[in-house]
Design an enzyme around this catalytic site. Structure first.
Site, PDB file in Angstrom:
ATOM      1  N   TYR A 143      38.404  46.035  15.946  1.00 21.17           N
ATOM      2  CA  TYR A 143      37.063  46.561  16.216  1.00 21.17           C
ATOM      3  C   TYR A 143      36.194  45.524  16.935  1.00 21.17           C
ATOM      4  CZ  TYR A 143      37.316  50.947  13.594  1.00 21.17           C
ATOM      5  OH  TYR A 143      37.613  52.212  13.180  1.00 21.17           O
ATOM      6  N   LYS A 194      51.438  45.693   9.469  1.00 18.68           N
ATOM      7  CA  LYS A 194      52.619  45.967  10.299  1.00 18.68           C
ATOM      8  C   LYS A 194      53.289  44.639  10.632  1.00 18.68           C
ATOM      9  CE  LYS A 194      54.006  49.206  12.388  1.00 18.68           C
ATOM     10  NZ  LYS A 194      55.263  49.975  12.116  1.00 18.68           N
ATOM     11  N   ASP A 226      52.565  52.187   8.158  1.00 18.33           N
ATOM     12  CA  ASP A 226      53.064  53.545   8.433  1.00 18.33           C
ATOM     13  C   ASP A 226      53.730  54.126   7.188  1.00 18.33           C
ATOM     14  OD1 ASP A 226      55.108  51.668   8.706  1.00 18.33           O
ATOM     15  OD2 ASP A 226      56.104  52.720  10.356  1.00 18.33           O
ATOM     16  N   ASP A 250      40.591  52.318   8.457  1.00 18.21           N
ATOM     17  CA  ASP A 250      39.893  53.487   8.992  1.00 18.21           C
ATOM     18  C   ASP A 250      40.799  54.719   8.870  1.00 18.21           C
ATOM     19  OD1 ASP A 250      37.924  54.957  10.446  1.00 18.21           O
ATOM     20  OD2 ASP A 250      39.162  54.746  12.252  1.00 18.21           O
ATOM     21  N   ASP A 254      40.737  58.009   5.890  1.00 16.65           N
ATOM     22  CA  ASP A 254      40.586  59.436   6.216  1.00 16.65           C
ATOM     23  C   ASP A 254      41.691  60.235   5.532  1.00 16.65           C
ATOM     24  OD1 ASP A 254      38.403  59.074   7.919  1.00 16.65           O
ATOM     25  OD2 ASP A 254      39.187  60.453   9.430  1.00 16.65           O
TER      26      ASP A 254
HETATM   27  C1  IPM Z   1      34.317  55.186   9.700  1.00 17.81           C
HETATM   28  C2  IPM Z   1      34.063  55.793  11.058  1.00 17.81           C
HETATM   29  C3  IPM Z   1      33.612  54.695  12.022  1.00 17.81           C
HETATM   30  C4  IPM Z   1      34.729  53.696  12.143  1.00 17.81           C
HETATM   31  C5  IPM Z   1      33.127  55.174  13.385  1.00 17.81           C
HETATM   32  C6  IPM Z   1      32.012  56.175  13.282  1.00 17.81           C
HETATM   33  C7  IPM Z   1      32.747  54.035  14.272  1.00 17.81           C
HETATM   34  O1  IPM Z   1      35.196  56.461  11.498  1.00 17.81           O
HETATM   35  O2  IPM Z   1      33.395  54.590   9.137  1.00 17.81           O
HETATM   36  O3  IPM Z   1      35.427  55.334   9.197  1.00 17.81           O
HETATM   37  O4  IPM Z   1      35.666  53.879  12.954  1.00 17.81           O
HETATM   38  O5  IPM Z   1      34.712  52.702  11.418  1.00 17.81           O
HETATM   39 MG    MG Z   2      36.763  56.544  10.092  1.00 20.03          MG
END
Ligand code: IPM
Ligand code: MG
Length: 370
Positions: A143, A194, A226, A250, A254
Site C-alpha cells: 500500500y 507467501k 493462498d 485486506d 473480506d
Molecule cells: C479496507 C478497504 C480499503 C483498503 C480501501 C477503501 C482503500 O478495502 O479497509 O479494507 O484497501 O484498505
Molecule cells: Mg478491504
C-alpha cells in the site's frame, strides 16, 4: 457521568453518512443515560471532502485526528471519483489517516452470531460459533512501498510499479500484537505469507518465528496466504488469530467477513502503539465494508458493522467495557428478534431499513438497561 471522551467523526461517502447517523443516535442514547459525554467533532473525508475542498482530507482534520481520543470513520469512495488523480482519490484520505497516525495494527474480528448462522453462504456447521481475528498490518507493505506509479523505460515501454517492502520492526510489532491478542482468546496464531514466492514472505516467516519464541505458551503456525484463503472456507474453526501483511489482510478479511453473513456485519479497530507514559494509543474505528455506492441513499444499508466499530471504540479507546457489551448485546438481540436489513435478509425475518434498525437497537438498549 464518566469523563468526557473526544471523538472525530468522519462519515465519508456513500452509505457512510447513513450508517454513521445511527451510531450518532446511539451516542446520544449513552449521553441521555449520562453514561458518557462525547465531545464530537465532525469533518468531511474522501469524495465528499474532495468535492467541497479539492482534497480527500483537510490539514485541520488531520490535526484533530492526531489530538482527539479516537476517530470514528464511515466509508469512502465511489464511481464518481474514479478519474480523480490518485493523490486526491477518496481512499487517499483514509490511507493518510492510517499512515500519519501510525495505526499499524488493524483488528478485524469475524464473529458469527447464532442468529446469523443461516445467513452465511457457507454451511451452518462450518460457521456456527465462529470467532476469529484477522490482524492486518496497516501502515506498510504494498500500500505504501516506494517506488510506486508509472515509469517509462528507455525503449519507451510504459510499466507500472507497486513495491512490497517490510522492515523487521514493522513485522515484529504486529506479530507481538497477534500473540498478545491470542493470549486473551484461544491462544493460537497463524502467520499468513507467501514465503514460497516472495522475499518479503520469507522475511515474515523468519521474523514471526523469532517473535513466536517470546510466546512459548501460544500455539503458532506458518501458513501460505493462498492456503489460508482456502482453509478459511474449508474449516475456519482451526483459526484463532491470523496475522498477515497489509494486502493479504485486506483480502482475507473480506473473505472472513462473508462467513458472518455479510460485509455489513464486520467492525474493525486500527490501533497505534501505546504511549510509553500514559498507555493511551491512537485509534480509528471503521466498518470493513466500503461505501456501497449502489445502495447509497436508499435506506438499505446495514448499520451494524458501524455500530460494532463504535463498540470497539468504547472498549479499546475509552475502556468502557460494560458499555461496549451493551452495544454488542443490543445488536445480537435485534438480530435474534429477526430484524434484518436487505444484505442479511432471511426467510421468516422482518425486513427493516437503516433507520428502523437504528430504532430497534435503541429500543433494545432501553430494554436491556431498564
Ligand atoms: C479496507 C478497504 C480499503 C483498503 C480501501 C477503501 C482503500 O478495502 O479497509 O479494507 O484497501 O484498505
Ligand atoms: Mg478491504
Amino acid at each position: 457521568m464518566a469523563a468526557n471522551k473526544s471523538v472525530l467523526v468522519l462519515p465519508g461517502d456513500g452509505i457512510g453518512p447513513e450508517v454513521m447517523e445511527q451510531v450518532r443516535r446511539v451516542m446520544g442514547w449513552f449521553e441521555a443515560k449520562e453514561a458518557v459525554r462525547f465531545e464530537v467533532e465532525e469533518a468531511p473525508v474522501g469524495g465528499a471532502c474532495y468535492d467541497a475542498h479539492g482534497v480527500s482530507i483537510q490539514e485541520e482534520t488531520m490535526e484533530k485526528a492526531l489530538t482527539l481520543d479516537a476517530v470514528l470513520f464511515g466509508a469512502v469512495g465511489g464511481p464518481k471519483w474514479d478519474n480523480v488523480p490518485r493523490e486526491h482519490r477518496p481512499e487517499a484520505g483514509l490511507l493518510r489517516l492510517r499512515k500519519d497516525l501510525d495505526l499499524f495494527a488493524n483488528l478485524r474480528p469475524a464473529v458469527v452470531m447464532d442468529a446469523m448462522v443461516d445467513a452465511s453462504t457457507l454451511k451452518p456447521e462450518v460457521v456456527k460459533g465462529l470467532d476469529i481475528m484477522i490482524l492486518r498490518e496497516l501502515t506498510s507493505g504494498v500500500y505504501f512501498g516506494l517506488p510506486k506509479g508509472e515509469q517509462t523505460l528507455e525503449d519507451g515501454t510504459v510499466r507500472v510499479v507497486d513495491t512490497q517492502a517490510y522492515t523487521k520492526d514493522e513485522i515484529v510489532r504486529i506479530c507481538r500484537v497477534a500473540f498478545e491478542l491470542a493470549r486473551k482468546r484461544s491462544n493460537k496464531v497463524h502467520c499468513a505469507e507467501k514465503s514460497n514466492v516472495m522475499e518479503t514472505g520469507v522475511f515474515w516467516r523468519q521474523v514471526s518465528a523469532e517473535v513466536a519464541k517470546e510466546y512459548p505458551d501460544v500455539e503458532f503456525h506458518h501458513i501460505l496466504a493462498d492456503n489460508c484463503a482456502m482453509q478459511l472456507i474449508r474449516n475456519p474453526h482451526q483459526f484463532d488469530v491470523i496475522v498477515t501483511d497489509n494486502l493479504f489482510g485486506d483480502i482475507l478479511s473480506d473473505e472472513a467477513a462473508m462467513m458472518t453473513g455479510s460485509l455489513g456485519m464486520l467492525p474493525s479497530a486500527s490501533l497505534g502503539a501505546p504511549d510509553p507514559v500514559t498507555g493511551a494509543r491512537k485509534a480509528m474505528y471503521e466498518p470493513v465494508h466500503g461505501s456501497a455506492p449502489d445502495i447509497a441513499g436508499q435506506g438499505k444499508a446495514n448499520p451494524i458493522a458501524m455500530l460494532l466499530s463504535f463498540g470497539m471504540m468504547l472498549r479499546y479507546s475509552y475502556d468502557l467495557g460494560r458499555e461496549a457489551d451493551l452495544v454488542e448485546q443490543a445488536a445480537q438481540n435485534v438480530l435474534n428478534e429477526g430484524f434484518r436489513t436487505a444484505d442479511i435478509m432471511q426467510d421468516g425475518c422482518t425486513p427493516v431499513s437503516t433507520e428502523e434498525m437504528g430504532n430497534h437497537l435503541l429500543a433494545e438498549l432501553d430494554r436491556i438497561t431498564a
